[in-house]
Design a protein around this motif. Structure first.
Motif, PDB file in Angstrom:
ATOM      1  N   PHE A   1      30.174  81.275  59.095  1.00 66.13           N
ATOM      2  CA  PHE A   1      28.819  81.203  59.650  1.00 66.13           C
ATOM      3  C   PHE A   1      27.848  81.814  58.660  1.00 66.13           C
ATOM      4  O   PHE A   1      28.051  82.933  58.206  1.00 66.13           O
ATOM      5  CB  PHE A   1      28.747  81.965  60.973  1.00 66.13           C
ATOM      6  CG  PHE A   1      28.974  81.097  62.182  1.00 66.13           C
ATOM      7  CD1 PHE A   1      29.869  80.039  62.133  1.00 66.13           C
ATOM      8  CD2 PHE A   1      28.294  81.333  63.365  1.00 66.13           C
ATOM      9  CE1 PHE A   1      30.087  79.239  63.245  1.00 66.13           C
ATOM     10  CE2 PHE A   1      28.502  80.536  64.488  1.00 66.13           C
ATOM     11  CZ  PHE A   1      29.395  79.488  64.425  1.00 66.13           C
ATOM     12  N   LEU A   2      26.803  81.079  58.349  1.00 63.76           N
ATOM     13  CA  LEU A   2      25.831  81.565  57.389  1.00 63.76           C
ATOM     14  C   LEU A   2      24.473  81.717  58.062  1.00 63.76           C
ATOM     15  O   LEU A   2      23.946  80.748  58.620  1.00 63.76           O
ATOM     16  CB  LEU A   2      25.737  80.581  56.218  1.00 63.76           C
ATOM     17  CG  LEU A   2      24.673  80.862  55.156  1.00 63.76           C
ATOM     18  CD1 LEU A   2      24.784  82.269  54.626  1.00 63.76           C
ATOM     19  CD2 LEU A   2      24.788  79.862  54.022  1.00 63.76           C
ATOM     20  N   ASN A   3      23.945  82.938  58.011  1.00 69.71           N
ATOM     21  CA  ASN A   3      22.647  83.201  58.622  1.00 69.71           C
ATOM     22  C   ASN A   3      22.679  82.917  60.126  1.00 69.71           C
ATOM     23  O   ASN A   3      21.679  82.552  60.730  1.00 69.71           O
ATOM     24  CB  ASN A   3      21.570  82.337  57.954  1.00 69.71           C
ATOM     25  CG  ASN A   3      20.217  83.008  57.966  1.00 69.71           C
ATOM     26  OD1 ASN A   3      20.118  84.183  58.288  1.00 69.71           O
ATOM     27  ND2 ASN A   3      19.188  82.268  57.646  1.00 69.71           N
ATOM     28  N   THR A   4      23.842  83.045  60.705  1.00 66.65           N
ATOM     29  CA  THR A   4      24.054  82.697  62.103  1.00 66.65           C
ATOM     30  C   THR A   4      25.095  83.646  62.666  1.00 66.65           C
ATOM     31  O   THR A   4      26.047  83.977  61.987  1.00 66.65           O
ATOM     32  CB  THR A   4      24.611  81.267  62.214  1.00 66.65           C
ATOM     33  OG1 THR A   4      23.742  80.386  61.555  1.00 66.65           O
ATOM     34  CG2 THR A   4      24.758  80.848  63.662  1.00 66.65           C
ATOM     35  N   ILE A   5      24.896  84.047  63.906  1.00 68.61           N
ATOM     36  CA  ILE A   5      25.823  84.998  64.511  1.00 68.61           C
ATOM     37  C   ILE A   5      26.560  84.324  65.659  1.00 68.61           C
ATOM     38  O   ILE A   5      25.945  83.646  66.476  1.00 68.61           O
ATOM     39  CB  ILE A   5      25.043  86.234  64.994  1.00 68.61           C
ATOM     40  CG1 ILE A   5      24.489  86.967  63.764  1.00 68.61           C
ATOM     41  CG2 ILE A   5      25.908  87.154  65.817  1.00 68.61           C
ATOM     42  CD1 ILE A   5      23.631  88.146  64.083  1.00 68.61           C
ATOM     43  N   PRO A   6      27.889  84.466  65.707  1.00 67.17           N
ATOM     44  CA  PRO A   6      28.649  83.812  66.772  1.00 67.17           C
ATOM     45  C   PRO A   6      28.249  84.371  68.140  1.00 67.17           C
ATOM     46  O   PRO A   6      28.105  85.580  68.293  1.00 67.17           O
ATOM     47  CB  PRO A   6      30.098  84.183  66.476  1.00 67.17           C
ATOM     48  CG  PRO A   6      30.104  84.775  65.126  1.00 67.17           C
ATOM     49  CD  PRO A   6      28.726  85.254  64.824  1.00 67.17           C
ATOM     50  N   THR A   7      28.069  83.497  69.101  1.00 63.04           N
ATOM     51  CA  THR A   7      27.733  83.922  70.451  1.00 63.04           C
ATOM     52  C   THR A   7      28.854  84.779  71.017  1.00 63.04           C
ATOM     53  O   THR A   7      28.627  85.819  71.625  1.00 63.04           O
ATOM     54  CB  THR A   7      27.553  82.691  71.357  1.00 63.04           C
ATOM     55  OG1 THR A   7      26.676  81.786  70.709  1.00 63.04           O
ATOM     56  CG2 THR A   7      26.979  83.095  72.694  1.00 63.04           C
ATOM     57  N   ASP A   8      30.062  84.298  70.802  1.00 61.66           N
ATOM     58  CA  ASP A   8      31.216  85.049  71.278  1.00 61.66           C
ATOM     59  C   ASP A   8      31.652  86.045  70.208  1.00 61.66           C
ATOM     60  O   ASP A   8      32.169  85.667  69.167  1.00 61.66           O
ATOM     61  CB  ASP A   8      32.357  84.075  71.578  1.00 61.66           C
ATOM     62  CG  ASP A   8      33.548  84.809  72.166  1.00 61.66           C
ATOM     63  OD1 ASP A   8      33.564  86.061  72.135  1.00 61.66           O
ATOM     64  OD2 ASP A   8      34.454  84.137  72.655  1.00 61.66           O
ATOM     65  N   ALA A   9      31.445  87.312  70.499  1.00 58.34           N
ATOM     66  CA  ALA A   9      31.688  88.338  69.486  1.00 58.34           C
ATOM     67  C   ALA A   9      33.164  88.413  69.088  1.00 58.34           C
ATOM     68  O   ALA A   9      33.491  88.844  67.995  1.00 58.34           O
ATOM     69  CB  ALA A   9      31.219  89.702  70.001  1.00 58.34           C
ATOM     70  N   ARG A  10      34.037  87.938  69.972  1.00 65.41           N
ATOM     71  CA  ARG A  10      35.457  88.035  69.644  1.00 65.41           C
ATOM     72  C   ARG A  10      35.904  86.964  68.666  1.00 65.41           C
ATOM     73  O   ARG A  10      36.986  87.027  68.107  1.00 65.41           O
ATOM     74  CB  ARG A  10      36.298  87.917  70.919  1.00 65.41           C
ATOM     75  CG  ARG A  10      36.138  89.087  71.887  1.00 65.41           C
ATOM     76  CD  ARG A  10      36.609  88.645  73.261  1.00 65.41           C
ATOM     77  NE  ARG A  10      35.948  87.373  73.615  1.00 65.41           N
ATOM     78  CZ  ARG A  10      36.302  86.606  74.642  1.00 65.41           C
ATOM     79  NH1 ARG A  10      37.307  86.951  75.400  1.00 65.41           N
ATOM     80  NH2 ARG A  10      35.647  85.495  74.898  1.00 65.41           N
ATOM     81  N   ALA A  11      35.063  85.953  68.530  1.00 69.33           N
ATOM     82  CA  ALA A  11      35.440  84.847  67.651  1.00 69.33           C
ATOM     83  C   ALA A  11      35.712  85.368  66.244  1.00 69.33           C
ATOM     84  O   ALA A  11      34.938  86.138  65.691  1.00 69.33           O
ATOM     85  CB  ALA A  11      34.330  83.799  67.619  1.00 69.33           C
ATOM     86  N   GLN A  12      36.808  84.935  65.691  1.00 70.24           N
ATOM     87  CA  GLN A  12      37.213  85.432  64.384  1.00 70.24           C
ATOM     88  C   GLN A  12      36.629  84.570  63.276  1.00 70.24           C
ATOM     89  O   GLN A  12      37.336  83.835  62.614  1.00 70.24           O
ATOM     90  CB  GLN A  12      38.736  85.450  64.278  1.00 70.24           C
ATOM     91  CG  GLN A  12      39.432  86.397  65.243  1.00 70.24           C
ATOM     92  CD  GLN A  12      39.168  87.855  64.912  1.00 70.24           C
ATOM     93  OE1 GLN A  12      38.034  88.313  64.916  1.00 70.24           O
ATOM     94  NE2 GLN A  12      40.213  88.599  64.627  1.00 70.24           N
ATOM     95  N   VAL A  13      35.352  84.666  63.079  1.00 67.74           N
ATOM     96  CA  VAL A  13      34.707  83.870  62.036  1.00 67.74           C
ATOM     97  C   VAL A  13      33.994  84.788  61.061  1.00 67.74           C
ATOM     98  O   VAL A  13      33.248  85.665  61.482  1.00 67.74           O
ATOM     99  CB  VAL A  13      33.652  82.915  62.632  1.00 67.74           C
ATOM    100  CG1 VAL A  13      33.099  82.008  61.566  1.00 67.74           C
ATOM    101  CG2 VAL A  13      34.248  82.124  63.765  1.00 67.74           C
ATOM    102  N   PRO A  14      34.223  84.595  59.760  1.00 68.17           N
ATOM    103  CA  PRO A  14      33.457  85.376  58.801  1.00 68.17           C
ATOM    104  C   PRO A  14      31.982  85.010  58.922  1.00 68.17           C
ATOM    105  O   PRO A  14      31.643  83.842  59.145  1.00 68.17           O
ATOM    106  CB  PRO A  14      33.991  84.921  57.445  1.00 68.17           C
ATOM    107  CG  PRO A  14      35.201  84.127  57.718  1.00 68.17           C
ATOM    108  CD  PRO A  14      35.156  83.665  59.124  1.00 68.17           C
ATOM    109  N   VAL A  15      31.137  86.011  58.780  1.00 69.46           N
ATOM    110  CA  VAL A  15      29.705  85.797  58.943  1.00 69.46           C
ATOM    111  C   VAL A  15      28.985  86.365  57.731  1.00 69.46           C
ATOM    112  O   VAL A  15      29.261  87.482  57.319  1.00 69.46           O
ATOM    113  CB  VAL A  15      29.199  86.509  60.213  1.00 69.46           C
ATOM    114  CG1 VAL A  15      27.689  86.398  60.326  1.00 69.46           C
ATOM    115  CG2 VAL A  15      29.867  85.933  61.453  1.00 69.46           C
ATOM    116  N   VAL A  16      28.114  85.580  57.151  1.00 75.37           N
ATOM    117  CA  VAL A  16      27.301  86.052  56.030  1.00 75.37           C
ATOM    118  C   VAL A  16      25.848  86.040  56.479  1.00 75.37           C
ATOM    119  O   VAL A  16      25.327  84.984  56.852  1.00 75.37           O
ATOM    120  CB  VAL A  16      27.489  85.158  54.793  1.00 75.37           C
ATOM    121  CG1 VAL A  16      26.588  85.622  53.667  1.00 75.37           C
ATOM    122  CG2 VAL A  16      28.944  85.169  54.345  1.00 75.37           C
TER     123      VAL A  16
END
Lengths: 343, 343
Positions: free
Chosen positions: B149-164
């Motif tokens: 995810f770039l410039n975006t935050i996952p709605t579900d905090a538990r989601a295991q996605v790298p975020v920049v």
DNA sequence: AGTCGTTGCTAACACGGTTTAGCTCGACGG
DNA sequence: CCGTCGAGCTAAACCGTGTTAGCAACGACT
């Protein structure tokens, strides 16, 4: 970890038919090759249930068609212009169910060759070669795929490449006409002119805009009241040229800038001199940069149709080879805002 | 018509070896599998002479790796910001010898799903999901490929996605500090504030910038002199808010705008009131839009590192799955220009 | 002399689709 | 009763590469 994908063989097995049959049905050649209605229905249903998706690599390998285009620009970042052009290209590709590869050559022929190579390796169905400012470039040879030049003119005129460019001459006429229609007779040029020779080097846009302006003024029996050539077209340059104009005892009239950034500089110079747009000076320019709608008053400008350019370039890739030669000039529409007043 | 490509079989034949041997040599596994030096040399030479290029489709089919990434943004065009982000992503991909697919969802989840599908069909090695303004979004499920995810935050905090994401809190501090360092104590906010609740909805950037500003001011024992929230952050809104500020008998001090477009509006309001930057008002803002360097005086602003964001998102795709979780906050550097003066 | 290990290479299968050629079966005409 | 024809489907080849298993030759060692 890739979960294993459902393959055509899985679908065929689940539907109790051969891979061939499944393939025919799913590529809509079932009727043509006499697959019965019940079988077709079953195959489709099973495919949907299993969420089958064909493996594109395999299709490319067999058919040689990738449903993919390449888009190479010399610079993506310099302007949001590029963004709109890419957006148009994406939309054009989407309409034909294609994806878009994007690359940036940064003006280097070597890097461009590398990108073309990488794209051809991936079997793209065509490549758009775009420039962010109109200029001449050589046509790469031996690509073996359809090619389109966007906002770029082939150095070798004999080269058989479709070219998509904005209609800069028409734009020049439109800008001049907007001022003439408002009653202006004294029109000062900022960025190029007053004679056709006074043009910054390598810029076709400047040359053609000037050509259109001189044509339109000529038709009205006029010439530019003055002209100041700028080698670079940044706000700073517009500010200097306009300041010089104001210092030459010009206190009102019309200013025609060769792009919006020059016009920003003109606004700044006018305001700093305690004068006003449009009461003292009418201003018009080219590009329809985001900026134009942000200025006070809004800047009247002839828009570069970036979105259309991108979209049409992709369409040109798909045109049959015989049709696909020669220039396409995309019209540049006037965006009227508040910067033009009465003389 | 495509001229027939040279295949590995052609090379093998011309070099008088088997396809296997040619394949091993050209994928640099020749030493490992004991192909003699003379044979290796001959194969390479023949490959070069015939200008052999492996067919990517075939490699993808066999290996499952496409040396291709996907980049999906919600909007490409709104800003040249996007251009730089894409440029960074292209450069990141290039460093790893990858190509970049680009797509635009226009904010629609359906369209985004369609794009992801099309990219997965083409066996991309990873997908960046980017937003042009920081916000929350659900994580698409069942992609089966690395996702960032770039410039975006996952709605579900538990989601295991790298975020920049950009370090907006740090940016808020930097903007406030720039004014404090110049000696300012009376700092007026345009766009959000003065309390943490006064933030336009859905904008994480606004929230965090404000947080940073309040922290930095708090550390100096200060609070904002005033704050005006704008639901939208266009120049027009900045002009209105600043005009209102000037009408409240404020004739000097520091103005901290929540982005450059608001700051443009502030400049306009200040100039129309017959006041000057930076003599009467110091101005600082965020984004480092092209515009910032065009204004007179140049606008001091905390830059969104779009290029870095794009590049790092691609790097994050390549990080091993265990490492690849959690936030990466990319620093936002201050670009000092001429808009800050003494109080 | 037979066994073993090493060197240097290749045959053949796999990847997942598309496409060509052809097979089977029943109906029908002669 | 035999040949022909069309409907409905399938076997097998093919696209171009990567990869596994293994083969032939040869020297070394027991």
């Amino acid at each position: 970890m890739h979960q294993k994908r459902v393959t055509l063989a899985d679908v065929a097995k689940a539907a109790g038919v051969s891979r061939t049959t499944a393939s025919l049905v799913l590529s809509d050649r079932g009727d043509e090759l006499r697959i019965s209605e019940p079988v077709q229905h079953r195959v489709r249903q099973v495919a949907a249930e299993l969420a089958y998706r064909p493996n594109a690599a395999s299709q490319v390998l067999r058919t040689g068609l990738s449903r993919t285009f390449g888009f190479i620009s010399d610079t993506v970042a310099t302007s949001q212009l590029a963004g709109d052009m890419i957006k148009g290209a994406i939309e054009g590709a989407r309409r034909h169910d294609h994806m878009l590869f994007i690359g940036e050559s940064e003006g280097s022929e070597d890097e461009q060759a590398r990108l073309i190579q990488a794209m051809v390796d991936r079997q793209v169905d065509g490549i758009v070669i775009a420039s962010m400012f109109t200029r001449e470039r050589p046509v790469p040879s031996g690509v073996g795929r359809p090619l389109v030049f966007l906002n770029t003119i082939p150095t070798d005129a004999r080269a058989q490449v479709p070219v998509v460019v904005p209609d800069e001459i028409g734009a020049g006429r439109a800008a001049a006409r907007a001022l003439l229609d408002a009653g202006h007779r004294k029109i000062h040029l900022i960025g190029a002119g007053p004679t056709p020779a006074d043009v910054p080097p390598l810029t076709i846009a400047g040359q053609e805009r000037l050509e259109g302006i001189l044509q339109e003024l000529g038709d009205a029996g006029l010439k530019p009241a003055s002209g100041r050539m700028c080698t670079i077209w940044l706000p700073e340059d517009g500010w200097q040229a306009t300041t010089a104009l104001l210092e030459s005892n010009v206190t009102g009239g019309a200013i025609l800038c060769f792009n919006d950034r020059l016009a920003l500089g003109a606004y700044q110079a006018i305001q700093e001199a305690g004068l006003r747009v449009p009461q003292d000076f009418s201003v018009v320019s080219f590009d329809d940069h985001q900026l134009a709608s942000w200025l006070r008053p809004g800047l009247t400008t002839v828009a570069l149709p970036h979105y259309e350019l991108g979209r049409r370039a992709i369409e040109a890739l798909l045109a049959p080879a015989e049709t696909a030669t020669g220039f396409e000039r995309v019209p540049m529409p006037l965006r009227a805002r508040g910067s033009i007043g009465a003389p």
